[in-house]
Design a protein around this motif. Structure first.
Motif, PDB file in Angstrom:
ATOM      1  N   VAL A 132      90.238  76.175 -26.631  1.00  0.00           N
ATOM      2  CA  VAL A 132      89.608  77.344 -27.253  1.00  0.00           C
ATOM      3  C   VAL A 132      90.520  78.536 -27.018  1.00  0.00           C
ATOM      4  O   VAL A 132      91.492  78.453 -26.263  1.00  0.00           O
ATOM      5  N   SER A 133      90.196  79.649 -27.634  1.00  0.00           N
ATOM      6  CA  SER A 133      91.035  80.834 -27.482  1.00  0.00           C
ATOM      7  C   SER A 133      91.008  81.341 -26.038  1.00  0.00           C
ATOM      8  O   SER A 133      90.080  81.051 -25.274  1.00  0.00           O
ATOM      9  N   ILE A 134      92.007  82.097 -25.692  1.00  0.00           N
ATOM     10  CA  ILE A 134      92.109  82.657 -24.344  1.00  0.00           C
ATOM     11  C   ILE A 134      90.927  83.572 -24.060  1.00  0.00           C
ATOM     12  O   ILE A 134      90.388  83.582 -22.954  1.00  0.00           O
ATOM     13  N   ALA A 135      90.489  84.310 -25.073  1.00  0.00           N
ATOM     14  CA  ALA A 135      89.357  85.223 -24.898  1.00  0.00           C
ATOM     15  C   ALA A 135      88.083  84.445 -24.553  1.00  0.00           C
ATOM     16  O   ALA A 135      87.320  84.845 -23.667  1.00  0.00           O
ATOM     17  N   LYS A 136      87.864  83.321 -25.246  1.00  0.00           N
ATOM     18  CA  LYS A 136      86.669  82.509 -24.959  1.00  0.00           C
ATOM     19  C   LYS A 136      86.743  81.903 -23.565  1.00  0.00           C
ATOM     20  O   LYS A 136      85.749  81.829 -22.850  1.00  0.00           O
ATOM     21  N   GLU A 158      88.313  83.143 -20.995  1.00  0.00           N
ATOM     22  CA  GLU A 158      88.107  84.232 -20.038  1.00  0.00           C
ATOM     23  C   GLU A 158      86.631  84.605 -19.957  1.00  0.00           C
ATOM     24  O   GLU A 158      86.100  84.858 -18.876  1.00  0.00           O
ATOM     25  N   TYR A 210      83.630  72.277 -22.869  1.00  0.00           N
ATOM     26  CA  TYR A 210      83.568  73.738 -22.892  1.00  0.00           C
ATOM     27  C   TYR A 210      82.158  74.207 -23.256  1.00  0.00           C
ATOM     28  O   TYR A 210      81.573  75.053 -22.579  1.00  0.00           O
TER      29      TYR A 210
END
Length: 126
Positions: free
Chosen positions: A7-11, A13, A75
């Motif tokens: 998944v994206s880095i933002a998700k 985090e 996730y």
């Protein structure tokens, strides 16, 4: 060991922060993989993509088979666990506030009823 999901880095985090805030550690989680059910053809029948996650301190169980890949289900299971634990912490506070509001409303209705009864009794005397 830090887990890495596709998944994206933002998700990632966001998930990490919510797990920290709720004091969830990977050592508190028991993770098992099972075969999913439903649509998906041969992939569902052959591969264990569904994830069953158990939070040992609270006993909350999450089973996730939303996605076709095991990594995304891992996730999502952790995200669902965070949501459920956050709800279980928030609901008692809301219930407490609602109880107080109901108690105040009942007290106010009781006062109205007594007042009406008092004035009705005075009206009957005259």
């Amino acid at each position: 060991m830090a887990l890495i999901f596709p998944v994206s880095i933002a998700k990632m985090e966001l998930l990490r922060k919510s797990m920290e805030r709720l004091n969830i550690q990977e050592s508190d989680l028991k993770e098992t993989f099972v075969k999913a059910s439903g649509n998906g053809g041969q992939n569902v029948n052959k591969v264990s993509t569904a994830v069953r996650l158990v939070h040992l301190p609270s006993g909350i169980q999450i089973q996730c088979s939303i996605y076709r890949t095991q990594a995304l289900n891992r996730y999502k299971a952790r995200a669902l666990l965070c949501n459920q634990l956050a709800e279980s912490l928030v609901i008692p506070e809301e219930m407490k506030r609602n109880k107080e509001a109901v108690r105040k409303k009942k007290r106010k209705n009781d006062q109205k009823r007594r007042s009406k009864k008092k004035y009705a009794a005075l009206g009957n005397i005259e």
